[in-house]
Write a protein that holds these residues in place. Structure first.
Motif, PDB file in Angstrom:
ATOM      1  N   ARG A 399       8.006   6.528   8.204  1.00 36.61           N
ATOM      2  CA  ARG A 399       8.171   6.387   6.616  1.00 36.61           C
ATOM      3  C   ARG A 399       6.898   5.526   5.985  1.00 36.61           C
ATOM      4  O   ARG A 399       6.334   6.024   5.008  1.00 36.61           O
ATOM      5  N   GLU A 400       6.659   4.661   6.882  1.00 35.85           N
ATOM      6  CA  GLU A 400       5.453   3.801   6.601  1.00 35.85           C
ATOM      7  C   GLU A 400       4.160   4.763   6.597  1.00 35.85           C
ATOM      8  O   GLU A 400       3.460   4.579   5.481  1.00 35.85           O
ATOM      9  N   SER A 403       4.049   6.946   3.406  1.00 29.33           N
ATOM     10  CA  SER A 403       3.648   6.176   2.284  1.00 29.33           C
ATOM     11  C   SER A 403       2.308   6.174   2.013  1.00 29.33           C
ATOM     12  O   SER A 403       1.750   6.190   0.873  1.00 29.33           O
ATOM     13  N   ARG A 404       1.482   6.184   3.096  1.00 29.79           N
ATOM     14  CA  ARG A 404      -0.166   6.251   2.985  1.00 29.79           C
ATOM     15  C   ARG A 404      -0.646   7.544   2.882  1.00 29.79           C
ATOM     16  O   ARG A 404      -1.678   7.471   2.006  1.00 29.79           O
ATOM     17  N   ILE A 405      -0.046   8.494   3.377  1.00 27.38           N
ATOM     18  CA  ILE A 405      -0.833   9.960   3.478  1.00 27.38           C
ATOM     19  C   ILE A 405      -0.149  11.078   2.482  1.00 27.38           C
ATOM     20  O   ILE A 405      -0.728  12.003   2.581  1.00 27.38           O
ATOM     21  N   ASP A 426      15.615  10.924  -4.422  1.00 30.72           N
ATOM     22  CA  ASP A 426      16.235  10.533  -3.434  1.00 30.72           C
ATOM     23  C   ASP A 426      15.545  10.727  -1.984  1.00 30.72           C
ATOM     24  O   ASP A 426      15.569  10.107  -0.913  1.00 30.72           O
ATOM     25  N   LEU A 427      15.169  12.284  -1.950  1.00 30.98           N
ATOM     26  CA  LEU A 427      14.498  12.501  -0.731  1.00 30.98           C
ATOM     27  C   LEU A 427      13.151  12.138  -0.299  1.00 30.98           C
ATOM     28  O   LEU A 427      12.629  11.441   0.808  1.00 30.98           O
ATOM     29  N   GLY A 432       9.955   8.462   2.585  1.00 24.96           N
ATOM     30  CA  GLY A 432       8.657   7.567   2.367  1.00 24.96           C
ATOM     31  C   GLY A 432       7.558   7.642   1.596  1.00 24.96           C
ATOM     32  O   GLY A 432       6.687   6.867   1.679  1.00 24.96           O
ATOM     33  N   SER A 433       7.651   8.807   0.874  1.00 27.13           N
ATOM     34  CA  SER A 433       6.316   9.226   0.443  1.00 27.13           C
ATOM     35  C   SER A 433       6.244   8.505  -0.839  1.00 27.13           C
ATOM     36  O   SER A 433       6.978   7.915  -1.553  1.00 27.13           O
TER      37      SER A 433
END
Length: 688
Positions: A399-400, A403-405, A426-427, A432-433
């Motif tokens: 998830r982390e 969030s970066r890519i 929700d998805l 984590g996007s």
């Protein structure tokens, strides 16, 4: 009693025209093979230049650079005291061949050209290469001067020959030759060849791996011996993904299996404890024997092998189609991202099955990356550093990393429902996007205002009294605005956050929609790459169910329960009134059947009708079948031009409509199909 032979096969993530990188990976595989005591190393097809060079094979540069790389291999101390079997293109008597080059201690032993070419589906080998048609014929090949300087040889054997060492005999097959009813291993086995090798560039398709494994098992079940299989791995720069699966079979048993999907650039398998036993038919003395090239070298060590155990068969692990969708496109996306120099992906996330499937594949990619880093894969970590622009970063959780890519955006309008917006959000939260909500109404009205100023007219939806043409134009302008905004945010969203780099735009049109052209040309289905463009809606739904359990993405349950919709027409009492299947006039499961009949069974309208009246006899009358067939071919022919601009997609099924690379059909048709449809009508009249 057999003797121990030590051999190695490998899968390499080669890249077309990346001579330097390809050479490094070849040397690394040879180094690993030698470290494990191997005396023979087999690599994938055309590994020096990369399999996917396509029309670059016409260029003299490609041949020159291949020989330059071969010279470096010959000179390297890593390649000494081991028979190296590498692939490259070679020109002989002004004819271009796809070849294997076998060498040992700075001497080329033989060059074996491919005899049976792959020339269907994704493959166009006859466009670039000629097959070696001279069975059991061997000629002299004059080496280029740069190679003569290293080997001291003027000529080497070139043709249909095998390698005879002091303790065994090795025969070569190249990729498609295994799939032919005239496979070379048959005649080689009858002539006493004990070790068969196959250097391959076999792409991944859903449900295909078992065919490959069964063919290899069959090859040694019939005549005995050892079969080594090497395969390309990775995207190689095109739509297909080569899935590795290096393996070893002995006397009909699989005894070693390489991973089908992996982020490792080099996967090398050695067989240190393999008996050179042979069970099978005796040699056939009635046919012309193989030409043997003798070499003063042994694959076995001196000593008594009486205590060497016989081989132990293993049970091959076949991935389910859901696992294949989870792994194959994810590995393909990672290859594309790390080699493109971009900083991540952007996806228009609508809250439907298709875009959610693409999002889940990116999430799966992040899972694989985190696992590879945890396992100590330094190459993956180095590539992650380059993508995120931070040499100190170490991914700890998918998830982390996501969030970066990975950036997702819901591009809603006045025709969008709250339900789809919530499902997308929700998805995005669960994977984590970095997620954005973008309203496109202002942009749509601005474009319509320009039209109105010029023409004095304002088009209306059908529900507001507009014509069919107005209704279609009103839908298309929304879809095309989304494409423009997707690229704008892909180029500038990282800049707006103070970060370097740009994002690749991901598409999410499935293979069934491409088949019928059920999308707007140059809409948000137009992207840089599309990981699901070769996958059916039916398989995607199964994949999402798998993701619910595998990744605990519970938001997918609501997405699966909702009817597929483009949400381009006005809502009715706040609810969606437009559905994909109603617009298409058939279900997605029916489309999958039609697609296979069109491509795999090579059916036109009449032959498709004749098959479907039997396949669907329990659900539809001949008249109803005729209506569906004619409706499909009208949609197909009207929209075929869209395939010329379709986003490059991961090739996953053999009925892909991808234009020019896989599906070579016209894009301008007589859409009335008068003769063909009349034949159907005549048949219905007989059996209504």
């Amino acid at each position: 009693m057999g003797r121990k032979v030590t051999v190695a096969t490998c899968s390499l993530n080669q890249w077309a025209l990346d001579f330097e990188g390809n050479l490094e990976r070849i040397l690394k595989s040879i180094e690993i093979a030698r470290a494990n005591g191997a005396k023979y190393r087999l690599g994938p097809e055309l590994e020096i230049c990369g399999y996917g060079c396509a029309d670059h094979f016409y260029e003299s540069d490609t041949l020159l650079h291949s020989f330059q790389a071969l010279r470096k291999l010959l000179e390297s101390p890593i390649t000494q005291d081991i028979i190296c079997d590498v692939g490259m293109p070679i020109m002989h008597h002004n004819v271009r061949y796809n070849c294997r080059v076998l060498f040992l201690n700075k001497k080329i032993l033989l060059i074996r050209p491919k005899m049976l070419m792959a020339n269907h589906g994704n493959y166009r080998e006859l466009r670039w290469f000629s097959p070696w048609n001279q069975l059991r014929q061997v000629e002299e090949y004059f080496l280029p001067r740069m190679i003569q300087e290293v080997t001291g040889q003027d000529t080497v054997p070139f043709g249909d020959c095998v390698l005879s060492t002091k303790d065994t005999c090795i025969g070569t097959e190249i990729c498609a030759e295994l799939w032919s009813p005239r496979s070379p291993h048959i005649s080689m086995g009858l002539d006493g060849v004990e070790i068969f090798t196959n250097s391959s560039a076999s792409h991944h398709e859903l449900r295909k791996a078992d065919q490959r494994v069964n063919l290899i098992k069959s090859a040694t079940t019939k005549s005995g011996g050892i079969y080594l299989y090497a395969n390309q791995r990775g995207c190689d720069g095109d739509r297909v993904y080569y899935d590795g699966c290096a393996l070893v079979a002995i006397n009909g048993d699989i005894v070693a299996q390489g991973a089908q999907f992996s982020l490792n650039d080099v996967v090398c398998m050695d067989m240190k404890r393999t008996r050179k036993e042979r069970t099978g038919s005796p040699a056939n003395t009635e046919h012309k024997p193989c030409h043997r090239v003798k070499v003063d070298f042994s694959l076995s060590d001196d000593g008594d092998d009486i205590y060497l155990p016989t081989h132990q068969p293993i049970t091959w692990h076949f991935h389910t189609p859901e696992e294949e969708i989870c792994l194959g496109p994810a590995c393909w996306l990672w290859d594309y991202l790390r080699r493109s120099g971009q900083a991540g992906f952007l996806l228009p996330l609508s809250g439907g099955v298709d875009s959610s499937s693409t999002a889940c594949i990116v999430h799966s990619m992040c899972v694989l990356l985190c696992q590879a880093v945890e396992d100590g894969n330094s190459q993956v970590l180095e590539d992650v550093h380059r993508v995120v622009g931070d040499d100190s970063y170490r991914p700890q959780h998918p998830r982390e990393l996501c969030s970066r890519i990975f950036t997702t955006c819901y591009m809603g309008s006045e025709n969008s429902s709250e339900a789809t917006c919530s499902r997308a959000k929700d998805l995005a939260n669960q994977i984590g996007s970095t997620h954005m909500n973008i309203n496109i109404d202002m942009a749509v009205k601005g474009i319509l205002s320009i039209f109105s100023v010029v023409t004095g007219k304002w088009p209306q939806f059908r529900t507001n009294g507009g014509s069919h043409r107005e209704n279609l134009a009103m839908q298309n302008v929304q879809a095309r605005v989304r494409m423009v905004l997707a690229y704008l945010f892909a180029q500038l969203s990282l800049w707006a956050r103070g970060k370097p780099g740009g994002l690749l735009v991901l598409g999410s049109a499935n293979v069934d929609e491409s088949l019928t052209g059920y999308f707007t040309k140059y809409d948000c289905s137009s992207a840089d790459i599309n990981p699901i463009g070769g996958i059916s809606k039916t398989d995607l739904k199964s994949f999402l169910l798998y993701c619910v359990e595998q990744f605990q993405l519970t938001a997918l349950r609501g997405i699966l329960a909702a009817p597929p919709t483009a949400e381009l027409e006005p809502l009715t009492d706040g609810q969606v009134s437009q559905t994909d299947e109603a617009d298409m006039g058939m279900t997605y499961s029916e489309l999958s059947v039609i697609g296979r009949l069109r491509k795999i069974s090579k059916c036109g309208p009449f032959s498709m009708f004749c098959k479907l009246i039997h396949m669907w006899k329990d659900a539809l009358s001949p008249t109803e079948v005729a209506q569906k067939v004619k409706h499909f071919f009208r949609m197909y022919s009207v929209n075929r031009h869209k395939m010329t601009t379709i986003t490059p997609s991961y090739h996953a099924v053999s009925y892909s409509p991808d234009d020019n690379r896989f599906d070579l059909r016209p894009f301008l048709y007589n859409t009335r199909w008068t003769w063909q449809f009349r034949c159907i009508d005549n048949q219905v009249a007989i059996n209504p």
